[in-house]
Design an enzyme around this catalytic site. Sequence first.
Site, short mmCIF file in Angstrom:
data_model
loop_
_atom_site.label_atom_id
_atom_site.label_comp_id
_atom_site.label_asym_id
_atom_site.label_seq_id
_atom_site.Cartn_x
_atom_site.Cartn_y
_atom_site.Cartn_z
N CYS A 114 0.81 -1.22 0.00
CA CYS A 114 0.00 0.00 0.00
C CYS A 114 0.85 1.28 0.00
CB CYS A 114 -0.95 0.01 1.19
SG CYS A 114 -2.15 -1.32 1.13
N HIS A 247 -3.19 7.46 2.98
CA HIS A 247 -3.60 6.15 2.45
C HIS A 247 -4.96 5.81 3.04
CE1 HIS A 247 -3.80 2.09 1.27
NE2 HIS A 247 -3.51 1.59 2.46
N ASN A 277 -10.01 0.32 0.35
CA ASN A 277 -8.55 0.42 0.30
C ASN A 277 -8.08 -0.09 -1.06
OD1 ASN A 277 -5.81 0.05 0.54
ND2 ASN A 277 -5.89 -0.93 2.55
N1 COA Z 1 -18.12 -8.31 10.45
C1 COA Z 1 -18.50 -8.61 11.70
N2 COA Z 1 -17.64 -8.99 12.65
C2 COA Z 1 -16.33 -9.07 12.31
C3 COA Z 1 -15.86 -8.78 11.01
C4 COA Z 1 -16.83 -8.38 10.06
N3 COA Z 1 -16.49 -8.06 8.80
N4 COA Z 1 -14.52 -8.94 10.99
C5 COA Z 1 -14.14 -9.32 12.21
N5 COA Z 1 -15.23 -9.41 13.01
C6 COA Z 1 -15.29 -9.80 14.42
C7 COA Z 1 -14.12 -10.65 14.85
O1 COA Z 1 -14.35 -12.01 14.56
C8 COA Z 1 -14.09 -10.38 16.33
O2 COA Z 1 -15.07 -11.17 16.96
P1 COA Z 1 -14.81 -11.80 18.41
O3 COA Z 1 -14.63 -10.64 19.34
O4 COA Z 1 -16.04 -12.60 18.64
O5 COA Z 1 -13.56 -12.63 18.27
C9 COA Z 1 -14.53 -8.91 16.45
O6 COA Z 1 -15.22 -8.62 15.22
C10 COA Z 1 -13.37 -7.95 16.63
O7 COA Z 1 -12.35 -8.25 15.67
P2 COA Z 1 -11.12 -7.32 15.44
O8 COA Z 1 -10.28 -7.92 14.35
O9 COA Z 1 -10.46 -7.03 16.76
O10 COA Z 1 -11.86 -6.01 14.92
P3 COA Z 1 -11.27 -4.57 14.65
O11 COA Z 1 -11.99 -3.55 15.41
O12 COA Z 1 -9.76 -4.57 14.76
O13 COA Z 1 -11.65 -4.32 13.11
C11 COA Z 1 -10.54 -4.35 10.99
C12 COA Z 1 -11.16 -5.18 12.10
C13 COA Z 1 -9.98 -5.30 9.94
C14 COA Z 1 -11.64 -3.49 10.39
C15 COA Z 1 -9.44 -3.42 11.58
O14 COA Z 1 -8.62 -4.19 12.43
C16 COA Z 1 -8.60 -2.76 10.55
O15 COA Z 1 -9.07 -2.02 9.72
N6 COA Z 1 -7.27 -2.96 10.66
C17 COA Z 1 -6.34 -2.33 9.79
C18 COA Z 1 -6.25 -3.13 8.55
C19 COA Z 1 -5.55 -2.40 7.48
O16 COA Z 1 -5.60 -1.21 7.39
N7 COA Z 1 -4.90 -3.18 6.61
C20 COA Z 1 -4.28 -2.66 5.45
C21 COA Z 1 -3.06 -1.91 5.83
S1 COA Z 1 -2.47 -1.16 4.42
#
Ligand code: COA
Length: 320
Positions: A114, A247, A277
Amino acid sequence: MTAYAKVIGTGGYLPAEVKTNEHISQTVDTSDSWIFERTGIKSRRIAAQDETTSSMAEIAARQAIEMADIAPNEIDLIIVATGTPENVYPGAGCMLQHRLGIKTGVAFDIQAACSGSIFGLDMANQYIKSGAAKTVLVVGSEINSRITDWTDRGTCILFGDGAGAVLLQASDEPGVLSTHIHSDGRFEDLLKCPNPQASAEENLTGYISMKGNEVFKVAVNTLGRIVDETLAANDMQKTDIDWLVPHQANIRIITATAKKLKMSMDHVVVTLEDQGNTSSASVLLAFNQAVRDGRIQRGHVVLLEAFGAGFTWGSALIKY
Ligand code: COA
């Protein structure tokens, strides 16, 4: 003496198909409200079957060339940043060079996930400042939909397809003020997309895997540091920045960086709501949008930044 790489054109392309959060909720256990609250994304674009990384790059590049009002063969260096080239080789850069009808100069790809476009801006700036190139086209183009596991709700909600382009030319007017790029390869397991055919591991699929919450924490901290580094290198204050073009990974990461800059969200270019993204394309798509709608004006100081797999991260400070 030529000192600067000046922006002379920008362009962008988004494929026609819109995939909304509602569409995704029909195939995986998620909802529009969950996705929007956690990411800021409502929909993303998906490339058509006959589109490729270089065909999308061509459309964005031609827009930048038209804005700059130059002939394509004035371009002496083409850098395409992509993690989703249509071929292992020849590179998307050479494919784009051919599509633009250019037979001179040089074209190649860079892969910094990215952060690719920021790495491309860094290279363009170095080539122009050293006199090795005069007119440089940087394109970020991605078809993330083809490396997305559409059964994985942790990743399929995030990514989209698109291409962004910027043309830079040697000038005695600013210009790119500075670029800052970094990498730390310890984090392969937090964000990865393997190449099954070239990997030593067996039974791999070529899809993105990610530990989203761990990536999130590193991204926020790292982008905070790059803001400080960029300001210090230019002896500037936070108030000297007119626009933040981040980004587009997650609205909460963007908000944290804006807060670090004490910048109101009115001065932050956000496109992720309807683009998701788009990896290396995202910063240049956002830059192009704000240039074309008149928010970014000549003379404005613009901070572009990105973070991606590797990890890689970087910034470019540009006086537009
Ligand atoms: N819908 C519903 N629930 C979801 C889900 C979805 N799409 N994705 C994950 N969950 C659940 C998980 O299973 C977890 O459940 P649990 O508590 O029962 O185990 C809960 O939601 C929390 O998961 P978590 O991964 O901690 O959520 P989060 O708040 O971190 O959000 C992202 C997830 C992916 C949106 C977030 O972490 C993110 O955007 N991270 C950065 C990623 C990024 O930018 N990547 C590219 C970099 S260039």
